[in-house]
Design an enzyme around this catalytic site. Structure first.
Site, PDB file in Angstrom:
ATOM      1  N   CYS A 201      76.461  71.978  53.427  1.00 29.24           N
ATOM      2  CA  CYS A 201      77.380  71.787  54.555  1.00 29.24           C
ATOM      3  C   CYS A 201      76.939  70.593  55.395  1.00 29.24           C
ATOM      4  O   CYS A 201      75.790  70.556  55.854  1.00 29.24           O
ATOM      5  CB  CYS A 201      77.400  73.049  55.405  1.00 29.24           C
ATOM      6  SG  CYS A 201      78.359  72.882  56.918  1.00 29.24           S
ATOM      7  N   CYS A 204      75.916  72.019  59.084  1.00 28.75           N
ATOM      8  CA  CYS A 204      74.708  72.800  59.388  1.00 28.75           C
ATOM      9  C   CYS A 204      73.679  72.786  58.266  1.00 28.75           C
ATOM     10  O   CYS A 204      72.568  73.295  58.446  1.00 28.75           O
ATOM     11  CB  CYS A 204      75.083  74.248  59.703  1.00 28.75           C
ATOM     12  SG  CYS A 204      75.453  75.237  58.227  1.00 28.75           S
ATOM     13  N   CYS A 217      81.697  76.799  54.395  1.00 30.66           N
ATOM     14  CA  CYS A 217      80.276  77.068  54.588  1.00 30.66           C
ATOM     15  C   CYS A 217      80.118  78.527  54.986  1.00 30.66           C
ATOM     16  O   CYS A 217      80.708  78.972  55.977  1.00 30.66           O
ATOM     17  CB  CYS A 217      79.689  76.163  55.675  1.00 30.66           C
ATOM     18  SG  CYS A 217      77.979  76.583  56.097  1.00 30.66           S
ATOM     19  N   CYS A 220      78.053  78.545  58.795  1.00 28.93           N
ATOM     20  CA  CYS A 220      78.570  78.142  60.119  1.00 28.93           C
ATOM     21  C   CYS A 220      80.095  78.229  60.210  1.00 28.93           C
ATOM     22  O   CYS A 220      80.659  78.002  61.277  1.00 28.93           O
ATOM     23  CB  CYS A 220      78.111  76.730  60.469  1.00 28.93           C
ATOM     24  SG  CYS A 220      78.968  75.422  59.557  1.00 28.93           S
ATOM     25  N   ASP A 338      69.349  49.399  42.117  1.00 25.75           N
ATOM     26  CA  ASP A 338      68.816  50.670  41.622  1.00 25.75           C
ATOM     27  C   ASP A 338      69.794  51.249  40.597  1.00 25.75           C
ATOM     28  O   ASP A 338      70.941  51.543  40.920  1.00 25.75           O
ATOM     29  CB  ASP A 338      68.664  51.614  42.822  1.00 25.75           C
ATOM     30  CG  ASP A 338      68.095  52.970  42.459  1.00 25.75           C
ATOM     31  OD1 ASP A 338      68.125  53.343  41.262  1.00 25.75           O
ATOM     32  OD2 ASP A 338      67.634  53.666  43.371  1.00 25.75           O
TER      33      ASP A 338
END
Length: 412
Positions: A201, A204, A217, A220, A338
């Site tokens: 999430c 949170c 989520c 939360c 990268d």
């Protein structure tokens, strides 16, 4: 609105003129379009130039990890139904390139601007947009781009309290979290094939639950908002529940999603879905993407994919096996240096395709394909790869600078 008194000061006019001259010199020297260097010079002479150029336009900003250039083009086509449009159609999407594009559109009513994710908040401050389209966020250029949640936080803080109408993809939790700080959001169910950057999430840090197409989520209560526009197969459903057919010359589910978001943006400016979607049919290719070109007596379809989410969507639209596939990967400055992202791509989707590998980092890709149990051949050049390909249209998938190299070789 455009056509009002001239917003440009003498200094701004000088900056525009100088920028155009430098851009023309750069083009003449064979160094590309010149839009970035021209914009840099113009902004040096007048740091407020972008804001001045935007003040007589109804501006739409488009930002995302994938699909920005195509969606910008689709929105620009749709808005031409309501007036002249200026756009950075070639994808120069940082402040210098955007400034350069707007300097060429003095008679326009609408500005449709693709913006690099990292620059969105600043460009939004300068251009006072009427509308901002947020499509998706996923890992990209791992050596220099912020981690995706940090980018989402940058958007969330930069757009907090924005007067713009935000058109946002409700299927991407990072985009929803970023857009939720704005008072005026139109949610579009555009889908999300790549989910690996949104398992926790963003609000949170809890674990995201994903039943079916929904998400929430469990800790939360942050959850998928209810969309007012929905991509449903080959149609887009508008807020009144009417279904409008999407007819595109561009392939794949991702472009239908781009069209759905574009229709929602067009409606903000009073262009009805039917008109907007009909106009989008005009778009055949976007800066070479999806073009089918003839090379050495073969048909090659050029496909740009720059990161795991983009490769996943691209694999879903290639011809079925045994269509030959050429993969080309570089790791130059514009790509990000990268290449660890290659390990996030599911290459088992290429099983059954003859695969040919090119580019500066062909050996990185070869190791990854070996681990994925794919049959492939490493080649020194596009010419060699094409000569080795079995019959049929050849699908060519490349990341950013590799794609530009290929376009130059085929004369596209």
């Amino acid at each position: 609105m455009a056509g009002n008194s001239d917003p440009l000061t003498p200094r701004a006019k000088l900056a525009v003129t100088a920028g155009k001259a430098v851009a023309a010199a750069s083009r003449a020297a064979g160094r590309g379009s010149g839009s970035v260097i021209g914009g840099r010079v113009a902004l040096k002479l007048d740091p407020d130039l972008l804001a001045r150029l935007a003040q007589n336009l109804d501006v739409t900003l488009v930002s995302a990890t994938n699909g920005k250039t195509t969606t910008t083009r689709l929105i620009a086509e749709a808005l031409k139904a309501a007036g002249p449009v200026v756009s950075n159609a070639l994808g120069a999407n940082m402040p210098a390139g955007i400034t350069s594009a707007l300097a060429g559109g003095s008679e326009s009513k609408f500005g449709v601007i693709e913006v690099d994710e990292k620059y969105l908040a600043g460009v939004a401050r300068d251009t006072d947009p009427k509308c901002i389209a947020l499509l998706n966020l996923s890992r990209d250029q791992l050596d220099r781009a912020a981690e995706t949640r940090m980018l989402a936080e940058n958007w969330r803080e930069g757009l907090a309290g924005s007067k713009a109408v935000i058109v946002a993809n409700c299927d991407d939790p990072l985009v929803v979290w970023a857009a939720s700080s704005s008072p005026n959001v139109i949610w579009v169910a555009a889908g999300q094939m790549w989910k690996d950057d949104a398992w926790s999430c963003p609000s949170c840090g809890g674990v995201m639950q994903r039943p079916g197409d929904d998400w929430f989520c469990g800790e939360c209560g942050f959850r998928r908002p209810t969309p007012s526009w929905v991509l449903s197969g080959d149609h887009v459903l508008d807020p009144h529940g009417s279904a409008w057919p999407i007819h595109l010359q561009l392939p794949g589910r991702a472009n239908k999603a781009n069209a759905a978001s574009s229709a929602a943006v067009a409606a903000v400016f009073g262009v009805p879905p039917q008109v907007a979607l009909e106009r989008m049919y005009q778009v055949q290719a976007v800066a070479g993407r999806y073009d089918v070109v003839q090379f050495q007596g073969r048909d090659l379809r050029l496909l740009l994919a720059k990161n795991p989410a983009g490769w996943l969507e691209t694999f879903s639209l290639i011809d079925p096996p045994p269509a030959p596939v050429i993969l080309s990967v570089n790791a130059r400055g514009a790509d990000g240096t990268d290449t660890s992202w290659l390990w996030d791509v599911d290459y088992t989707r290429l099983t059954g395709h003859p695969i040919f590998v090119l580019g500066d980092r062909k050996l990185d890709l070869a190791v990854r394909l070996e681990v994925a149990n794919q049959h492939f051949q490493v080649c020194d050049s596009l010419d060699q790869a094409v000569q080795m390909c079995p019959p049929g249209r050849i699908e060519v998938i490349a990341n950013y600078t590799a794609f530009q190299d290929l376009r130059r070789r085929v004369g596209n």
